[in-house]
Scaffold this motif. Structure first.
Motif, PDB file in Angstrom:
ATOM      1  N   VAL A 179      -4.179  14.767 -41.378  1.00 18.44           N
ATOM      2  CA  VAL A 179      -4.179  13.790 -40.298  1.00 18.44           C
ATOM      3  C   VAL A 179      -4.644  12.452 -40.851  1.00 18.44           C
ATOM      4  CG1 VAL A 179      -5.150  13.132 -38.062  1.00 18.44           C
ATOM      5  CG2 VAL A 179      -4.646  15.545 -38.535  1.00 18.44           C
ATOM      6  N   ARG A 180      -3.882  11.423 -40.600  1.00 16.41           N
ATOM      7  CA  ARG A 180      -4.232  10.076 -41.036  1.00 16.41           C
ATOM      8  C   ARG A 180      -4.744   9.284 -39.839  1.00 16.41           C
ATOM      9  NH1 ARG A 180      -4.150  12.693 -44.743  1.00 16.41           N
ATOM     10  NH2 ARG A 180      -2.750  12.636 -46.561  1.00 16.41           N
ATOM     11  N   ARG A 181      -5.660   8.348 -40.128  1.00 11.81           N
ATOM     12  CA  ARG A 181      -6.240   7.516 -39.082  1.00 11.81           C
ATOM     13  C   ARG A 181      -6.277   6.093 -39.638  1.00 11.81           C
ATOM     14  NH1 ARG A 181      -8.663   3.949 -36.371  1.00 11.81           N
ATOM     15  NH2 ARG A 181     -10.621   4.248 -35.246  1.00 11.81           N
ATOM     16  N   ASP A 182      -5.221   5.318 -39.341  1.00  7.18           N
ATOM     17  CA  ASP A 182      -5.057   4.025 -39.990  1.00  7.18           C
ATOM     18  C   ASP A 182      -5.372   2.834 -39.102  1.00  7.18           C
ATOM     19  OD1 ASP A 182      -4.681   3.577 -42.635  1.00  7.18           O
ATOM     20  OD2 ASP A 182      -2.517   3.820 -42.624  1.00  7.18           O
ATOM     21  N   GLY A 183      -5.741   3.061 -37.845  1.00  2.00           N
ATOM     22  CA  GLY A 183      -6.254   1.970 -37.034  1.00  2.00           C
ATOM     23  C   GLY A 183      -5.228   1.105 -36.344  1.00  2.00           C
ATOM     24  N   SER A 184      -3.983   1.570 -36.242  1.00  3.30           N
ATOM     25  CA  SER A 184      -2.947   0.825 -35.514  1.00  3.30           C
ATOM     26  C   SER A 184      -2.005   1.820 -34.861  1.00  3.30           C
ATOM     27  CB  SER A 184      -2.160  -0.109 -36.457  1.00  3.30           C
ATOM     28  OG  SER A 184      -1.013  -0.625 -35.808  1.00  3.30           O
ATOM     29  N   ALA A 185      -2.136   1.978 -33.553  1.00  2.00           N
ATOM     30  CA  ALA A 185      -1.284   2.932 -32.838  1.00  2.00           C
ATOM     31  C   ALA A 185       0.183   2.552 -32.945  1.00  2.00           C
ATOM     32  CB  ALA A 185      -1.709   3.011 -31.371  1.00  2.00           C
ATOM     33  N   ALA A 186       0.470   1.259 -32.888  1.00  3.95           N
ATOM     34  CA  ALA A 186       1.864   0.819 -32.980  1.00  3.95           C
ATOM     35  C   ALA A 186       2.467   1.209 -34.323  1.00  3.95           C
ATOM     36  CB  ALA A 186       1.950  -0.690 -32.769  1.00  3.95           C
ATOM     37  N   MET A 187       1.730   0.994 -35.402  1.00  5.30           N
ATOM     38  CA  MET A 187       2.234   1.364 -36.722  1.00  5.30           C
ATOM     39  C   MET A 187       2.370   2.880 -36.860  1.00  5.30           C
ATOM     40  SD  MET A 187       3.027  -1.334 -38.394  1.00  5.30           S
ATOM     41  CE  MET A 187       3.373  -0.475 -39.923  1.00  5.30           C
ATOM     42  N   ASP A 188       1.454   3.623 -36.246  1.00  6.39           N
ATOM     43  CA  ASP A 188       1.545   5.085 -36.284  1.00  6.39           C
ATOM     44  C   ASP A 188       2.815   5.564 -35.578  1.00  6.39           C
ATOM     45  OD1 ASP A 188      -0.834   5.344 -37.663  1.00  6.39           O
ATOM     46  OD2 ASP A 188      -2.037   5.681 -35.871  1.00  6.39           O
ATOM     47  N   LEU A 189       3.123   4.989 -34.421  1.00  7.64           N
ATOM     48  CA  LEU A 189       4.326   5.371 -33.697  1.00  7.64           C
ATOM     49  C   LEU A 189       5.578   4.978 -34.479  1.00  7.64           C
ATOM     50  CD1 LEU A 189       3.134   4.425 -30.119  1.00  7.64           C
ATOM     51  CD2 LEU A 189       3.824   6.719 -30.859  1.00  7.64           C
ATOM     52  N   ALA A 190       5.554   3.813 -35.107  1.00  4.54           N
ATOM     53  CA  ALA A 190       6.686   3.412 -35.942  1.00  4.54           C
ATOM     54  C   ALA A 190       6.880   4.391 -37.094  1.00  4.54           C
ATOM     55  CB  ALA A 190       6.471   1.998 -36.476  1.00  4.54           C
ATOM     56  N   ALA A 191       5.760   4.897 -37.631  1.00  7.55           N
ATOM     57  CA  ALA A 191       5.835   5.850 -38.733  1.00  7.55           C
ATOM     58  C   ALA A 191       6.415   7.185 -38.283  1.00  7.55           C
ATOM     59  CB  ALA A 191       4.451   6.053 -39.352  1.00  7.55           C
ATOM     60  N   VAL A 192       6.145   7.600 -37.050  1.00  6.81           N
ATOM     61  CA  VAL A 192       6.791   8.798 -36.510  1.00  6.81           C
ATOM     62  C   VAL A 192       8.294   8.553 -36.389  1.00  6.81           C
ATOM     63  CG1 VAL A 192       6.994  10.327 -34.510  1.00  6.81           C
ATOM     64  CG2 VAL A 192       4.732   9.587 -35.276  1.00  6.81           C
ATOM     65  N   ALA A 193       8.652   7.377 -35.911  1.00  3.63           N
ATOM     66  CA  ALA A 193      10.064   7.066 -35.702  1.00  3.63           C
ATOM     67  C   ALA A 193      10.870   7.099 -36.994  1.00  3.63           C
ATOM     68  CB  ALA A 193      10.208   5.691 -35.037  1.00  3.63           C
ATOM     69  N   CYS A 194      10.259   6.673 -38.095  1.00  9.79           N
ATOM     70  CA  CYS A 194      11.024   6.624 -39.352  1.00  9.79           C
ATOM     71  C   CYS A 194      10.755   7.827 -40.250  1.00  9.79           C
ATOM     72  CB  CYS A 194      10.752   5.318 -40.103  1.00  9.79           C
ATOM     73  SG  CYS A 194       9.108   5.159 -40.806  1.00  9.79           S
ATOM     74  N   GLY A 195      10.046   8.842 -39.734  1.00  7.91           N
ATOM     75  CA  GLY A 195       9.899  10.099 -40.451  1.00  7.91           C
ATOM     76  C   GLY A 195       8.748  10.188 -41.413  1.00  7.91           C
ATOM     77  N   ARG A 196       7.859   9.197 -41.417  1.00  7.01           N
ATOM     78  CA  ARG A 196       6.691   9.265 -42.304  1.00  7.01           C
ATOM     79  C   ARG A 196       5.649  10.237 -41.764  1.00  7.01           C
ATOM     80  NH1 ARG A 196       6.315   2.661 -42.964  1.00  7.01           N
ATOM     81  NH2 ARG A 196       8.221   2.443 -44.244  1.00  7.01           N
ATOM     82  N   PHE A 197       5.476  10.243 -40.467  1.00  4.81           N
ATOM     83  CA  PHE A 197       4.619  11.206 -39.782  1.00  4.81           C
ATOM     84  C   PHE A 197       5.494  12.091 -38.909  1.00  4.81           C
ATOM     85  CE2 PHE A 197       1.140   7.731 -39.643  1.00  4.81           C
ATOM     86  CZ  PHE A 197       0.647   8.109 -40.880  1.00  4.81           C
ATOM     87  N   GLU A 198       5.051  13.346 -38.735  1.00  4.80           N
ATOM     88  CA  GLU A 198       5.745  14.249 -37.813  1.00  4.80           C
ATOM     89  C   GLU A 198       5.198  14.122 -36.392  1.00  4.80           C
ATOM     90  OE1 GLU A 198       7.336  14.644 -41.089  1.00  4.80           O
ATOM     91  OE2 GLU A 198       5.257  15.347 -41.208  1.00  4.80           O
ATOM     92  N   GLY A 199       3.942  13.698 -36.268  1.00  6.37           N
ATOM     93  CA  GLY A 199       3.359  13.633 -34.936  1.00  6.37           C
ATOM     94  C   GLY A 199       2.202  12.653 -34.852  1.00  6.37           C
TER      95      GLY A 199
END
Length: 268
Positions: A179-199
């Motif tokens: 689990v990563r915690r990078d401090g930007s919800a928008a960037m986390d959601l973008a990362a899910v969208a492009c396949g970097r994160f699964e959830g």
């Protein structure tokens, strides 16, 4: 002056991104909205530029902006503006932050733009037209199991002692690849969208944190819901986003954690 919604959002995010890069090269001018909830000069300058430009193009639209400079109207169109998502990162010189702009029509997100000005990554989506990173179409990952998934979450800067996400963080860490915690919800959601994160999951997000990102995830083929699987609406207390393939497992884990938390709660 009328302008295509997505085109206007991209242009506006680029202008705000230039401001953030200018400010990032100088020591952050910080004030506090609470004990630890900070705001920088960059937040204020970026938001002013965004609100000014969106008002010029769409004077009848409502604007909800994090630092409070938006305005209301009778329009069914509402812009959700985060001029600097990841302010704490920005203030510490950690280059994980972005501009996030989402447009909803009668409660339904129809345009989303997330711009990371340091890397130059521009995530865009329009309802029914797919999601893109720098004009290249993106999609969620194809990983099928939670155990091999990389996840992300976030923690609030206020009322941290009252937030029970640490229990979710613990369990999801044990059940996933990490689990990563990078401090930007928008960037986390973008990362899910492009396949970097699964959830991704988080509590208590504001509409400006999530409006652009949830559209990106949906348009990239992913799933966004509340923890119980009910449809997510802007402003809901809980948000869970995934590639869709691991969504049921994430819901089951969340339900299990909530059940254990309820069992630990003292009787009143």
């Amino acid at each position: 002056m009328k302008k295509d919604y997505l085109e206007a959002a991209i242009e506006t995010a680029q202008e705000a991104g230039k401001i953030l890069c200018e400010e990032f090269d100088h020591p952050a001018q910080i004030t506090y909205k609470g004990d630890v909830d900070l705001v920088t000069q960059a937040d204020k300058r970026s938001e002013q530029a965004i609100v000014t430009r969106l008002t010029k193009y769409f004077p009848e639209h409502c604007i909800s902006a994090e630092e409070g400079t938006g305005h209301e109207s009778d329009s069914e169109f509402r812009w959700h503006v985060d001029p600097l998502d990841g302010t704490t990162n920005f203030a510490h010189g950690y280059p994980c932050f972005c501009v996030s702009l989402g447009l909803e029509e009668a409660g339904e997100p129809i345009v989303g733009v997330i711009f990371q000005p340091v890397s130059g990554e521009m995530f865009t989506a329009a309802k029914g037209e797919g999601a893109f990173l720098n004009q290249k179409k993106i999609s969620v990952s194809k990983i099928e199991k939670l155990s091999t998934s990389l996840l992300a979450t976030g923690f609030p800067s206020v009322k941290r002692a009252q937030n029970h996400n640490i229990h979710y963080y613990w369990d999801f860490t044990l059940r996933s690849h990490g689990v990563r915690r990078d401090g930007s919800a928008a960037m986390d959601l973008a990362a899910v969208a492009c396949g970097r994160f699964e959830g991704f999951w988080e509590f208590g997000l504001h509409s400006w944190d999530a409006a652009a990102g949830i559209l990106l995830v949906r348009e990239a083929g992913g799933t966004v819901s509340q923890f119980n699987g009910q449809p997510y609406r802007l402003g809901d207390r809980e948000l869970m986003a995934s590639n869709g393939r691991v969504h049921e497992e994430m819901k089951e884990v969340a339900a299990s954690i909530a059940e254990k938390a309820a069992a630990r709660a003292p009787l009143s």
